[in-house]
Design a protein around this motif. Structure first.
Motif, PDB file in Angstrom:
ATOM      1  N   ALA A 118      62.974  29.921 -29.826  1.00  0.00           N
ATOM      2  CA  ALA A 118      64.138  29.878 -29.165  1.00  0.00           C
ATOM      3  C   ALA A 118      63.697  29.030 -27.870  1.00  0.00           C
ATOM      4  N   VAL A 119      62.437  29.045 -27.390  1.00  0.00           N
ATOM      5  CA  VAL A 119      62.093  28.140 -26.355  1.00  0.00           C
ATOM      6  C   VAL A 119      62.072  26.697 -26.925  1.00  0.00           C
ATOM      7  N   ILE A 120      61.764  26.379 -27.741  1.00  0.00           N
ATOM      8  CA  ILE A 120      61.548  25.115 -28.315  1.00  0.00           C
ATOM      9  C   ILE A 120      62.849  24.675 -28.670  1.00  0.00           C
ATOM     10  N   GLN A 121      63.679  25.131 -28.972  1.00  0.00           N
ATOM     11  CA  GLN A 121      64.989  24.982 -29.577  1.00  0.00           C
ATOM     12  C   GLN A 121      65.679  24.436 -28.286  1.00  0.00           C
ATOM     13  N   ALA A 122      65.737  25.527 -27.404  1.00  0.00           N
ATOM     14  CA  ALA A 122      66.504  25.297 -26.066  1.00  0.00           C
ATOM     15  C   ALA A 122      66.154  24.221 -25.350  1.00  0.00           C
ATOM     16  N   ASN A 123      64.682  24.089 -25.186  1.00  0.00           N
ATOM     17  CA  ASN A 123      64.230  22.803 -24.107  1.00  0.00           C
ATOM     18  C   ASN A 123      64.244  21.846 -24.621  1.00  0.00           C
ATOM     19  N   TYR A 124      63.846  21.775 -26.149  1.00  0.00           N
ATOM     20  CA  TYR A 124      63.752  20.650 -26.826  1.00  0.00           C
ATOM     21  C   TYR A 124      64.709  20.075 -27.819  1.00  0.00           C
ATOM     22  N   LEU A 125      64.431  20.845 -28.957  1.00  0.00           N
ATOM     23  CA  LEU A 125      65.463  20.208 -30.201  1.00  0.00           C
ATOM     24  C   LEU A 125      66.711  20.134 -29.842  1.00  0.00           C
ATOM     25  N   GLY A 126      67.223  21.034 -29.304  1.00  0.00           N
ATOM     26  CA  GLY A 126      68.703  21.010 -28.943  1.00  0.00           C
ATOM     27  C   GLY A 126      69.085  19.944 -28.260  1.00  0.00           C
ATOM     28  N   HIS A 127      68.313  19.467 -27.019  1.00  0.00           N
ATOM     29  CA  HIS A 127      68.507  18.202 -26.267  1.00  0.00           C
ATOM     30  C   HIS A 127      68.347  17.161 -27.324  1.00  0.00           C
ATOM     31  N   PHE A 128      67.399  17.102 -28.125  1.00  0.00           N
ATOM     32  CA  PHE A 128      66.997  16.029 -29.080  1.00  0.00           C
ATOM     33  C   PHE A 128      68.236  15.446 -29.972  1.00  0.00           C
ATOM     34  N   LEU A 129      68.694  16.607 -30.546  1.00  0.00           N
ATOM     35  CA  LEU A 129      69.794  16.420 -31.253  1.00  0.00           C
ATOM     36  C   LEU A 129      71.071  16.036 -30.477  1.00  0.00           C
ATOM     37  N   LEU A 130      71.407  16.638 -29.353  1.00  0.00           N
ATOM     38  CA  LEU A 130      72.305  16.164 -28.552  1.00  0.00           C
ATOM     39  C   LEU A 130      72.510  14.811 -28.098  1.00  0.00           C
ATOM     40  N   THR A 131      71.192  14.171 -27.594  1.00  0.00           N
ATOM     41  CA  THR A 131      70.890  13.009 -27.180  1.00  0.00           C
ATOM     42  C   THR A 131      71.133  11.956 -28.451  1.00  0.00           C
ATOM     43  N   ASN A 132      70.773  12.172 -29.608  1.00  0.00           N
ATOM     44  CA  ASN A 132      70.990  11.319 -30.496  1.00  0.00           C
ATOM     45  C   ASN A 132      72.395  11.118 -30.925  1.00  0.00           C
TER      46      ASN A 132
ATOM     47  N   LEU B 203      74.507   8.879 -28.471  1.00  0.00           N
ATOM     48  CA  LEU B 203      73.817   7.576 -28.290  1.00  0.00           C
ATOM     49  C   LEU B 203      74.823   6.376 -28.310  1.00  0.00           C
ATOM     50  N   ASP B 204      75.823   6.570 -29.360  1.00  0.00           N
ATOM     51  CA  ASP B 204      76.625   5.487 -29.175  1.00  0.00           C
ATOM     52  C   ASP B 204      77.487   5.346 -27.896  1.00  0.00           C
ATOM     53  N   LYS B 205      77.854   6.665 -27.481  1.00  0.00           N
ATOM     54  CA  LYS B 205      78.607   6.640 -26.019  1.00  0.00           C
ATOM     55  C   LYS B 205      78.038   6.152 -25.017  1.00  0.00           C
ATOM     56  N   LEU B 206      76.598   6.440 -24.863  1.00  0.00           N
ATOM     57  CA  LEU B 206      75.714   5.767 -24.038  1.00  0.00           C
ATOM     58  C   LEU B 206      75.492   4.418 -23.825  1.00  0.00           C
ATOM     59  N   LYS B 207      75.574   3.984 -25.313  1.00  0.00           N
ATOM     60  CA  LYS B 207      75.610   2.439 -25.301  1.00  0.00           C
ATOM     61  C   LYS B 207      76.691   1.574 -24.998  1.00  0.00           C
ATOM     62  N   LYS B 208      77.941   2.402 -25.325  1.00  0.00           N
ATOM     63  CA  LYS B 208      79.107   1.637 -25.062  1.00  0.00           C
ATOM     64  C   LYS B 208      79.339   1.510 -23.310  1.00  0.00           C
ATOM     65  N   CYS B 209      78.550   2.470 -22.702  1.00  0.00           N
ATOM     66  CA  CYS B 209      78.617   2.412 -21.418  1.00  0.00           C
ATOM     67  C   CYS B 209      77.682   2.059 -20.234  1.00  0.00           C
ATOM     68  N   ARG B 210      77.000   1.126 -21.274  1.00  0.00           N
ATOM     69  CA  ARG B 210      75.543   0.585 -20.409  1.00  0.00           C
ATOM     70  C   ARG B 210      76.033  -0.268 -19.181  1.00  0.00           C
ATOM     71  N   PRO B 211      75.201  -0.329 -18.247  1.00  0.00           N
ATOM     72  CA  PRO B 211      73.994   0.256 -17.947  1.00  0.00           C
ATOM     73  C   PRO B 211      74.080   1.990 -17.939  1.00  0.00           C
ATOM     74  N   SER B 212      73.456   2.694 -18.650  1.00  0.00           N
ATOM     75  CA  SER B 212      73.419   4.149 -18.544  1.00  0.00           C
ATOM     76  C   SER B 212      72.268   4.745 -18.699  1.00  0.00           C
ATOM     77  N   ARG B 213      72.132   6.098 -18.425  1.00  0.00           N
ATOM     78  CA  ARG B 213      70.748   6.613 -18.249  1.00  0.00           C
ATOM     79  C   ARG B 213      70.524   7.944 -18.944  1.00  0.00           C
ATOM     80  N   ILE B 214      69.386   8.368 -19.583  1.00  0.00           N
ATOM     81  CA  ILE B 214      69.264   9.627 -20.031  1.00  0.00           C
ATOM     82  C   ILE B 214      67.987  10.318 -19.254  1.00  0.00           C
ATOM     83  N   ILE B 215      68.287  11.349 -18.613  1.00  0.00           N
ATOM     84  CA  ILE B 215      67.260  12.245 -17.880  1.00  0.00           C
ATOM     85  C   ILE B 215      66.783  13.403 -18.540  1.00  0.00           C
ATOM     86  N   ASN B 216      65.527  13.467 -18.774  1.00  0.00           N
ATOM     87  CA  ASN B 216      64.936  14.661 -19.237  1.00  0.00           C
ATOM     88  C   ASN B 216      64.199  15.331 -18.269  1.00  0.00           C
TER      89      ASN B 216
END
Length: 493
Positions: free
Chosen positions: A310-324, A327-340
């Motif tokens: 649960a810790v791995i998924q909440a803190n990492y895998l969930g965000h990994f999937l979400l970010t990917n 990504l298309d929306k972030l690229k459309k709005c560039r310059p944009s940022r991802i903060i981990n």
């Protein structure tokens, strides 16, 4: 307003990174740069957090600290340096016609300037400066014998006077002006600063109506949209807590309810993450900044329905999937940022057990899977930065430090109730003495999200609003590539 005779102008404002007396001038400069296409305006700041180490050297350098060896300073075309807030405001007002136009009731320029300067002085000296004094003195509202207590009445009375004066104007701005003058910028900041400080300094409801209307008009100016029109999406698992956070934001910032949206996203469910991302991509136009901040420190030793710790998924895998998925929306709005948002505890991991990477069944660490999850965040940040740098999407990882937040309920599942009850008072004491408040902990998050000088920065990992060095394992390229490949497989991308 016209500055064609002045040619191209380069303006650089340098100030302390806090909401101080300079804020009125910052509003003026934003409006000036928006209105005049020949203005190249940027700003930078001195960090209060590092002032003890850096400021003595900077103070001695007049190219930084100006003629008065203090901040704020305004650099004009790299040839002139001006100091003192009022001086900066009045200089800009003279140069860019922010003293207004003559009217039938005021047909003398010197008299008009006198009237306008009177409003500026009242807003700056009697309200802004006094509110800041109250803040720094930590004034006790119940102690009427405190010599500073009289400042509360001074602030309130002067706000009432400014309100009554504004009511006499035939326009939305002081002295019948069609556009805001220097007076309007200073009054705007005086009223919002006082309101944000405490209700006790405000006049009664009837005696602030003109100021409230004036505030809304100033917020609608296109140049100030960056300050007041940001749209915030709160994505969280617990919608009740999310609503409480949203209500607090609305009260404390006076934001429009349309500018804050609450959406459900349970990071411990890949299905929930996919549902959220699909809805966001369909319904939201922009994504300029994605802040991935989950802090599940402890969890009972059970797997999520997706089969991960649960810790791995909440803190990492969930965000990994979400970010990917975003990504298309972030690229459309560039310059944009991802903060981990990571943690200093990532440094406690010396090696990765690749056979047990997302389940952590054989994790001997006292902190459980938490340090590993934060290490994985930095490793994925390295990969994202390498892949997205040319796309003008900046990616940063950071540690907010040890925060005075509570994990007591989840901690009790990991250790026995007896051990928990014995250790809890000691941990609480340590947090009280050494831990940061959530407000201070958020500084580096905000810095990485909005600091202009970080655009196309090579910085990877930040601490206390400065570049820091993560552990060698966190930047190991072999580990970066291996984790990325295994993460793609885990979330089926």
């Amino acid at each position: 307003m016209s500055t064609k005779t002045l040619g191209d102008i380069k303006l650089r404002l340098y100030y302390w990174n806090c909401r101080g007396r300079i804020q009125s001038v910052r509003y003026m400069l934003e409006d000036i740069a928006y209105t005049h296409k020949n203005i190249d305006y940027k700003e930078d700041f001195e960090l209060l957090a590092t002032s003890a180490e850096l400021w003595p050297t900077h103070k001695a350098d007049e190219t930084i600290s100006g003629p008065f060896h203090n901040l704020p300073v305004l650099h004009w075309n790299d040839t002139h340096t001006f100091g003192q807030t009022l001086t900066l405001g009045q200089l800009l007002a003279r140069k860019f016609d922010l003293y207004g136009r003559l009217t039938p009731s005021i047909d003398n320029e010197d008299f008009l300037h006198g009237y306008i300067d009177g409003v500026v002085s009242c807003a700056y000296t009697d309200i802004i400066s006094n509110v800041i004094t109250c803040i720094f003195s930590n004034l006790n509202f119940t102690d009427k014998n405190n010599p500073s207590y009289r400042l509360l009445r001074i602030i309130s009375n002067n706000l009432k006077a400014l309100n009554n004066l504004l009511k006499k104007s035939s326009t939305s701005f002081y002295y019948d002006q069609q556009e805001p003058t220097i007076a309007d910028y200073f009054v705007f900041e005086a009223f919002t600063l006082a309101r944000d400080y405490h209700e006790i300094v405000l006049p009664n409801e009837e005696d602030r109506q003109a100021l409230i209307k004036h505030e809304q008009i100033m917020k609608e100016r296109p140049a100030l949209a960056n300050y007041f029109r940001a749209r915030v999406i709160i994505a969280c698992r617990n919608l009740h807590k999310g609503r409480l956070a949203m209500e607090k934001l609305l009260v404390e910032t006076s934001a429009n309810t349309n500018n804050i949206r609450l959406m459900e996203c349970d990071l411990c469910s890949l299905e929930s993450v996919r549902t959220f991302a699909k809805l966001y991509n369909e319904e939201e136009e922009r994504l300029d900044i994605l802040i991935c901040n989950a802090r599940l420190s402890w969890s009972s030793p059970i797997m999520t329905k997706d089969g991960f710790n649960a810790v791995i998924q909440a803190n990492y895998l969930g965000h990994f999937l979400l970010t990917n998925l975003l990504l298309d929306k972030l690229k459309k709005c560039r310059p944009s940022r991802i903060i981990n948002v990571s943690s200093e505890l990532h440094d406690s991991i010396e090696s990765i057990n690749w056979s047990d990477i997302f389940t952590q069944f054989r994790n001997p660490h006292w902190h459980g899977a938490y340090p590993s999850s934060k290490l994985f965040q930095i490793l994925s940040t390295v990969k994202l930065k390498q892949d997205l740098f040319a796309e003008h999407v900046d990616v940063f990882a950071l540690t907010p430090g040890w925060l005075s937040t509570s994990h007591s309920r989840s901690s009790a599942h990991v250790i026995s109730w007896l051990a928990f009850n014995l250790s809890y008072p000691f941990v609480r004491y340590l947090k009280f003495v050494f831990a940061k408040t959530t407000e201070i902990g958020a500084h580096t998050v905000v810095y990485c999200a909005v600091e202009p000088t970080l655009e196309k920065s090579n910085g990877l990992y930040f601490q206390n609003c400065a570049i820091a060095q993560p552990s060698p394992l966190a930047t190991d390229q072999t580990s970066v590539e291996r984790l990325w490949k295994m993460s793609l497989e885990a979330v089926v991308l």
